[in-house]
Design a protein around this motif. Structure first.
Motif, PDB file in Angstrom:
ATOM      1  N   ARG A 198      -4.691  -1.550  -2.081  1.00 20.25           N
ATOM      2  CA  ARG A 198      -5.417  -0.710  -1.128  1.00 20.25           C
ATOM      3  C   ARG A 198      -6.764  -1.356  -0.810  1.00 20.25           C
ATOM      4  N   ASP A 199      -7.003  -1.610   0.486  1.00 21.14           N
ATOM      5  CA  ASP A 199      -8.278  -2.201   0.917  1.00 21.14           C
ATOM      6  C   ASP A 199      -8.594  -3.469   0.128  1.00 21.14           C
ATOM      7  N   TRP A 233      -0.796  -0.201  -6.583  1.00 25.52           N
ATOM      8  CA  TRP A 233      -0.764  -0.397  -5.136  1.00 25.52           C
ATOM      9  C   TRP A 233      -1.833  -1.411  -4.755  1.00 25.52           C
ATOM     10  N   ALA A 250       0.821  -1.211   0.000  1.00 25.58           N
ATOM     11  CA  ALA A 250       0.000   0.000   0.000  1.00 25.58           C
ATOM     12  C   ALA A 250       0.856   1.262   0.000  1.00 25.58           C
ATOM     13  N   GLY A 308      -3.351   8.869  -0.010  1.00 28.16           N
ATOM     14  CA  GLY A 308      -4.314   8.077   0.714  1.00 28.16           C
ATOM     15  C   GLY A 308      -5.717   8.076   0.135  1.00 28.16           C
TER      16      GLY A 308
END
Length: 256
Positions: free
Chosen positions: A202-203, A200, A34, A249
């Motif tokens: 992410r989640d 990336w 991430a 972010g």
């Protein structure tokens, strides 16, 4: 021992990614993926300067990211950097190189680096983040992977929206000189496309920024599980601005 970084740098990276020395390997890999963009930009910037692509020095990508860079890194610096951090955490880490075997249209020369952490395969570039024991299959939302025993072990995998791949082990226990040689080979023989890209985790989703003919775009995986997912464009704009937003972010265009 290789790959390795000094304890201070490893501590800085763990702090930056929100991980701790005694966290599980999978949790550290998820946080690392991430934080550090994977992709093409650092490699081709070096080639355009007339330099060898980065990867042999495990600190290169880590130092750059800590300094605020949003360059994206190929599998070699990605693996040596993460491997150095995991080694500093006390894990037994080796670097392994594989040769792409799948499909009649597979390029003749396409080498890929992975880690062997405490005897299990970890592929931080293609995923999944979980270690894969010899003979085992592992599925996470971002990817499926299998490590098939043999004289030279086969590594199978699949990511959302893609077709299955197969790599075969070429060499284990690589050192810095080995990696330097493979990075030199990758200057002209590579599976990394020329177009700028960064991705990336992410989640539990793969978020990708691509440089297209008419500007940048953000793609993310939609759906549950790597076998059923697809990739969807969720935002368009300037490539550098999109990368900066993701690193800050926020996933552009994503529903809250």
């Amino acid at each position: 021992m290789y790959p390795r970084v000094d304890d201070a740098l490893a501590a800085d990276v763990l702090r930056a990614i929100g991980a701790a020395r005694h966290d599980a390997v999978e949790d550290v890999v998820v946080a690392f993926r991430a934080w550090l963009p994977a992709g093409s930009t650092a490699k081709w910037a070096a080639v355009d300067r007339g330099d060898r692509p980065p990867g042999a020095d495990p600190a290169t990508a880590l130092d750059a990211r800590l300094a605020g860079s949003w360059a994206s890194w190929s599998c070699w610096p990605y693996c040596t950097g993460l491997g150095g951090v995991l080694t500093a955490m006390g894990h037994d880490v080796r670097l392994l190189v594989e040769h792409l075997r799948h499909g009649n249209d597979a390029p003749l020369v396409d080498y890929h680096s992975v880690l062997v952490v405490d005897g299990e395969l970890v592929d931080p570039y293609l995923g999944p983040s979980a270690p894969i024991a010899p003979g085992a299959d592992v599925t996470r939302n971002d990817a499926w992977g299998s490590w098939v025993p043999g004289t030279r072990r086969d590594h199978l995998g699949l990511r959302a929206g893609s077709t299955p791949f197969r790599y075969r082990e070429l060499a284990d226990h690589l050192d810095a000189r080995d990696v330097t040689a493979f990075c030199a080979i990758s200057t002209t023989h590579t599976g990394v496309g020329r177009r700028r890209s960064a991705h990336w985790l992410r989640d539990d989703r793969i978020v990708t920024v691509r440089d297209c003919d008419d500007g940048g775009e953000v793609r993310t995986t939609i759906g549950d599980g790597p076998f059923a997912q697809r990739r969807q464009v969720i935002a368009r704009g300037d490539y550098d601005e999109l990368c900066a937003t993701v690193l800050g972010g926020t996933i552009p265009g994503a529903c809250s």
